[in-house]
Design an enzyme around this catalytic site. Structure first.
Site, short mmCIF file in Angstrom:
data_model
loop_
_atom_site.label_atom_id
_atom_site.label_comp_id
_atom_site.label_asym_id
_atom_site.label_seq_id
_atom_site.Cartn_x
_atom_site.Cartn_y
_atom_site.Cartn_z
N ASP A 248 -62.72 -19.75 26.27
CA ASP A 248 -61.42 -20.21 26.73
C ASP A 248 -60.67 -18.95 27.18
O ASP A 248 -60.20 -18.18 26.36
CB ASP A 248 -60.67 -20.92 25.60
CG ASP A 248 -59.23 -21.29 26.00
OD1 ASP A 248 -58.84 -21.03 27.16
OD2 ASP A 248 -58.51 -21.84 25.14
N LYS B 268 -51.30 -19.88 33.44
CA LYS B 268 -50.87 -18.62 32.80
C LYS B 268 -50.96 -17.47 33.81
O LYS B 268 -50.00 -16.76 34.03
CB LYS B 268 -51.74 -18.31 31.58
CG LYS B 268 -51.92 -19.44 30.60
CD LYS B 268 -50.68 -19.73 29.78
CE LYS B 268 -50.72 -21.07 29.07
NZ LYS B 268 -51.78 -21.25 28.08
N TRP C 186 -55.20 -22.09 19.54
CA TRP C 186 -56.04 -22.72 20.56
C TRP C 186 -57.49 -22.82 20.11
O TRP C 186 -58.17 -23.81 20.38
CB TRP C 186 -55.93 -21.98 21.89
CG TRP C 186 -54.53 -21.98 22.43
CD1 TRP C 186 -53.72 -20.91 22.65
CD2 TRP C 186 -53.76 -23.14 22.81
NE1 TRP C 186 -52.50 -21.32 23.13
CE2 TRP C 186 -52.49 -22.67 23.24
CE3 TRP C 186 -54.00 -24.52 22.81
CZ2 TRP C 186 -51.47 -23.54 23.67
CZ3 TRP C 186 -52.99 -25.38 23.24
CH2 TRP C 186 -51.75 -24.89 23.66
C1 LIG Z 1 -52.09 -22.47 27.20
C2 LIG Z 1 -53.43 -22.39 26.57
C3 LIG Z 1 -54.20 -23.54 26.32
C4 LIG Z 1 -53.70 -24.94 26.63
O1 LIG Z 1 -53.75 -25.14 27.96
P1 LIG Z 1 -53.44 -26.57 28.62
O2 LIG Z 1 -53.76 -26.30 30.04
O3 LIG Z 1 -52.00 -26.85 28.36
O4 LIG Z 1 -54.34 -27.55 27.98
C5 LIG Z 1 -55.44 -23.38 25.77
N1 LIG Z 1 -55.93 -22.17 25.48
C6 LIG Z 1 -55.22 -21.03 25.69
C7 LIG Z 1 -55.81 -19.71 25.34
C8 LIG Z 1 -53.95 -21.12 26.25
O5 LIG Z 1 -53.25 -20.00 26.47
#
Ligand SMILES: *Cc1c(COP(=O)(O)O)cnc(C)c1O
Length: 359
Positions: A172, A196, A102
């Site tokens: 993030d 998540k 990511w």
């Molecule tokens: C799942 C995830 C993403 C991607 O998320 P989307 O909502 O599918 O764009 C980005 N960063 C992390 C840390 C993730 O766990």
């Protein structure tokens, strides 16, 4: 009805109480004669849902007046682009900490807008760890420092925020948002896809500090991609179902004593699994011990064949979603807030039995 022990990495388990409440209200929201997803986002019902979600989030995180909360769409992946679009121009530099898939995706997007300096990368060790402060090599004039607090795929997590000496921190936090208390004053901007740990897919939560937002570019950003557009007003239709469920998840966290209590349970859950892994050589953790994630527990077995058997027998025991990400293989148990300690105990018990039979 039989509910599985759900270890899915995302979209992931939601609190059972929340799902029940959603079910109960779904056809007739509070006497409105319609579902909440059939009502105007500017009507009194939804406006109240939105207000309450913000109020709960502010209270849980201890956000002061110096922060704005935005409910956007597009997922964390959308923020990979939106952050540099708003905060990074040609000739300027942003520092990125590369701790996994990511992070790499975020770096790729930032490069479209300006220079990226990689302050640390663990790519050579297949992202087996996060950096200590001593590992970080920042550039001289970075606009911001970006990091991924929990690396969902590789199973690592920052135990605390990197020290940036005053440079705004952008995070993030998709896979550990609301899993523990957060020292929000360290951040310029935090973003998280809800699916998540916080709600259904479709909602992206962005928390931005006003003095950082004031430094964003003033021109050349399409309206909907400009953070300012979304401050204090609903510019367009928000992800109403996502916000509605998110508000209930926040209420559930509050009802469980808040983030400090949730963190205690999360630690107890992770300890159950890591102590199984550390018993002997039958299971091998894929990360360095100091970098272990409390959210995604990743490990390998002696062979891919044995891993296949592990996953299929676990599934037969109602333990679902344990296959590792396709890019790394092995096993991954995602144990976000809503994955109960009972589910984790059931998995630990299964790990013991599987070792006894195959070790
Ligand atoms: C799942 C995830 C993403 C991607 O998320 P989307 O909502 O599918 O764009 C980005 N960063 C992390 C840390 C993730 O766990």
């Amino acid at each position: 009805m039989s509910r599985a022990h759900n270890f899915s990495a995302g979209p992931a388990a939601l609190p059972f109480e929340v799902l029940e409440k959603v079910k109960e209200e779904f056809l007739d929201y509070g006497g409105a004669g319609s579902s909440i997803i059939e009502l105007s986002h500017r009507g009194s019902e939804y406006v109240e849902v939105d207000r309450l979600a913000r109020e709960r989030l502010v209270s849980l995180l201890g956000l002061g007046d110096d922060f704005e909360v935005l409910f956007l769409q597009g997922g964390a992946s959308h923020q990979f682009m939106m952050v540099p679009f708003n905060f990074l121009s040609e000739g300027e530099t942003a520092d990125y900490i590369n701790t996994g898939t990511w992070s790499k995706k975020a770096i790729k997007e930032a490069k479209l807008f300006g220079n990226v300096h990689t302050a640390f990368s663990s790519e050579e060790s297949n992202f087996s760890r996060v950096p200590t402060n001593a590992d970080l090599k920042f550039s001289a004039n970075a606009k911001y420092v970006h990091f991924t607090s929990n690396n969902t795929i590789f199973g690592t997590q920052f135990p605390s925020e990197p020290e940036t000496n005053g440079v705004p921190l952008v995070c993030d936090a998709s896979s550990d948002f609301l899993s523990r208390p957060l020292d929000v004053d360290k951040y310029g901007l935090i973003y998280a896809g809800a699916q998540k740990n916080a709600g259904p897919a479709g909602l992206t939560i962005v928390i931005v500090r006003k003095d950082f937002l004031a430094k964003s570019k003033k021109e050349g950003i399409p309206t909907i991609l400009n953070y300012h557009t979304h401050v204090g007003t609903m510019f367009n239709t928000p992800p109403v179902f996502g916000v509605y469920v998110f508000e209930k998840v926040l209420g559930w966290i509050q009802g469980n004593g808040g983030l400090a209590e949730v963190e205690k349970v999360n630690k107890a859950k992770a300890t159950l699994l890591y102590s199984e892994i550390d018993q002997d050589d039958f299971y091998t953790g894929t990360t360095e011990v100091e970098s272990r994630s409390l959210m995604n527990v990743t490990f390998r077995l002696g062979s891919e064949e044995l891993e296949k058997q592990f996953v299929s027998q676990a599934t037969a025991h109602n333990l679902k979603g344990l296959k590792g990400h396709r890019s790394v293989g092995g096993i991954r148990a995602s144990i976000y807030n809503a994955c109960s300690i009972e589910s984790v105990k059931a998995l630990a018990e299964f790990m013991k039995e599987f070792r006894a039979k195959n070790g």
